[in-house]
Design an enzyme around this catalytic site. Structure first.
Site, PDB file in Angstrom:
ATOM      1  N   GLY A 126      52.544   8.697  42.200  1.00 55.88           N
ATOM      2  CA  GLY A 126      51.143   8.407  41.929  1.00 55.88           C
ATOM      3  C   GLY A 126      50.479   9.532  41.168  1.00 55.88           C
ATOM      4  O   GLY A 126      51.137  10.412  40.598  1.00 55.88           O
ATOM      5  N   HIS A 127      49.144   9.509  41.176  1.00 52.87           N
ATOM      6  CA  HIS A 127      48.361  10.524  40.471  1.00 52.87           C
ATOM      7  C   HIS A 127      47.048  10.710  41.212  1.00 52.87           C
ATOM      8  O   HIS A 127      46.471   9.742  41.736  1.00 52.87           O
ATOM      9  CB  HIS A 127      48.103  10.089  39.031  1.00 52.87           C
ATOM     10  CG  HIS A 127      47.425  11.137  38.202  1.00 52.87           C
ATOM     11  ND1 HIS A 127      47.993  12.365  37.937  1.00 52.87           N
ATOM     12  CD2 HIS A 127      46.210  11.153  37.599  1.00 52.87           C
ATOM     13  CE1 HIS A 127      47.173  13.082  37.191  1.00 52.87           C
ATOM     14  NE2 HIS A 127      46.078  12.375  36.968  1.00 52.87           N
ATOM     15  N   CYS A 184      35.957  -4.701  45.732  1.00 52.35           N
ATOM     16  CA  CYS A 184      35.936  -5.417  44.457  1.00 52.35           C
ATOM     17  C   CYS A 184      34.514  -5.696  43.981  1.00 52.35           C
ATOM     18  O   CYS A 184      34.313  -6.177  42.873  1.00 52.35           O
ATOM     19  CB  CYS A 184      36.728  -6.718  44.579  1.00 52.35           C
ATOM     20  SG  CYS A 184      38.514  -6.455  44.608  1.00 52.35           S
ATOM     21  N   LYS A 208      33.480  -3.989  40.646  1.00 49.80           N
ATOM     22  CA  LYS A 208      34.040  -4.414  39.365  1.00 49.80           C
ATOM     23  C   LYS A 208      32.938  -4.498  38.309  1.00 49.80           C
ATOM     24  O   LYS A 208      31.776  -4.792  38.608  1.00 49.80           O
ATOM     25  CB  LYS A 208      34.674  -5.808  39.493  1.00 49.80           C
ATOM     26  CG  LYS A 208      36.127  -5.817  39.899  1.00 49.80           C
ATOM     27  CD  LYS A 208      36.683  -7.222  39.774  1.00 49.80           C
ATOM     28  CE  LYS A 208      38.178  -7.264  39.999  1.00 49.80           C
ATOM     29  NZ  LYS A 208      38.725  -8.628  39.840  1.00 49.80           N
ATOM     30  N   ASP A 262      46.384 -12.305  36.641  1.00 50.32           N
ATOM     31  CA  ASP A 262      46.329 -11.296  37.689  1.00 50.32           C
ATOM     32  C   ASP A 262      47.191 -10.071  37.411  1.00 50.32           C
ATOM     33  O   ASP A 262      46.947  -8.999  37.969  1.00 50.32           O
ATOM     34  CB  ASP A 262      46.748 -11.922  39.032  1.00 50.32           C
ATOM     35  CG  ASP A 262      45.788 -13.015  39.447  1.00 50.32           C
ATOM     36  OD1 ASP A 262      44.599 -12.714  39.611  1.00 50.32           O
ATOM     37  OD2 ASP A 262      46.221 -14.171  39.585  1.00 50.32           O
TER      38      ASP A 262
END
Length: 345
Positions: A136-137, A14, A17, A48
């Site tokens: 997913g991708h 994170c 970010k 969130d």
């Protein structure tokens, strides 16, 4: 040849970010969105996850989270990223039901076996949460990226938000701070085996108390502490409710080895960007040292739940955390009437 995943990352977990002030500027330039009547939570509250009411008994909770490697071990990276993504579902008081994988990998640099271990790590956490990775991708990119789209369900009247705290509420933090500091030490090659074990233990612990917290009368607001640090996510709570937060730094749980590194000046670039973005809204007692400010802005990957609850609900909230293995959960301050700022003593 040994592969070090963090060598591919300009900022891991994170900590990669976009800085809060830059993100605010970007979102301010976005066109106005259509807001259906049944959209219970959208962009307005910086919450969130998004929440859409299906009927009087059910709402769907949707979120997505992905990032570059915070550790070198592929399986640990997958586990951390998946835990972090599912945390947003728990923070809304919801029960996760399904995930979709988001995969971006430099196929010319990472062996297929390494990529497979990342996905296996994420799938193991989803299995622990009782949900499938249903699709997913994937794309070929310059840096490894992994995460999830996570979906959950919640009763609309049990929904937890980050903007509904009340004056007089006690603030409770579910996990200790310091993950960002430990990740910075790891990248420098200075983190001990014990410190790494602590880091993995905290970042792969699912925030499962969320749905139980939603059932407690007196729990008014919840968020999870991630890339903007404790101070940043608490400020979102303060601004949403129009309240002032008073924190006791000595009451905030911190990973032991993170304190030692923070005292030595070890920090992520994201910690400094966080302070630059919102430091003017945080008043620090002059007796506090610079390393303590670093921990307040330290980006947490898969950090703890931050709860605002009525004083008479405090023991029930703490018992809920401890019954699910969060022994370090602790009251760290209060919310009071006043400007949307934070004071730390």
């Amino acid at each position: 040849m040994s592969i070090r995943l963090t060598e591919f990352s300009h900022g891991g977990g994170c900590g990669c970010k976009i800085a809060p002030s830059v993100l605010s500027d970007i979102l301010a330039r976005s066109p106005a969105a259509i807001v259906p009547t049944d959209l219970l939570v959208g962009n307005a509250s910086s919450d969130d996850a998004a929440v859409y009411r299906l009927n009087d008994q059910q709402a769907i909770v949707a979120t997505t989270d992905f990032f570059t490697p915070i550790v070198d071990d592929p399986r640990d990276f997958g586990r951390i990223a998946a835990t972090n993504a599912i945390s947003d579902i728990y923070a809304m008081g919801a029960t996760p039901i399904m995930a979709l994988a988001i995969v971006g990998m430099p196929l010319d640099k990472l062996p297929v076996e390494v990529i497979g271990e990342i996905l296996e790590g994420g799938a193991s956490v989803c299995a622990e949460a009782g949900i499938p990775v249903a699709g997913g991708h994937s794309i070929d990119v310059l840096e490894p990226i992994y995460g999830l789209v996570a979906l959950g369900v919640v009763a609309p009247d049990r929904l937890l938000r980050n903007d509904s705290a009340q004056a007089g509420d006690v603030l409770i933090l579910g996990k200790p701070l310091g993950v960002g500091v430990l990740s910075a030490a790891l990248k420098k090659g200075e983190l001990s085996a014990a410190g790494y074990a602590q880091m993995i233990a905290h970042t792969t612990r699912l925030n499962t108390p969320g749905p139980a917290l939603a059932a407690i009368e007196g729990v008014h607001a919840v968020t999870d502490v991630t890339g903007f640090g404790l101070a940043g996510h608490l400020l979102e709570m303060c601004r949403g409710a129009g309240l002032h937060a008073e924190l006791d730094f000595g009451a905030i749980p911190v990973i032991d080895e993170a304190v030692d590194f923070a005292r030595q000046g070890v920090a992520t670039g994201a910690s400094r960007r966080n302070w630059a973005g919102y430091g003017e809204s945080v008043a620090l007692d002059p007796a506090l040292a610079p390393w303590q400010q670093v921990l307040l802005t330290d980006p947490q990957t898969s950090g703890g739940l931050l709860v605002a609850c009525a004083p008479d609900a405090t023991e029930t909230v703490l018992s809920t955390f401890r019954d699910q293995g969060f022994a370090e959960a602790a009251p760290i301050g209060t919310l009071v009437a006043g400007p949307a700022r934070i004071s730390v003593r």
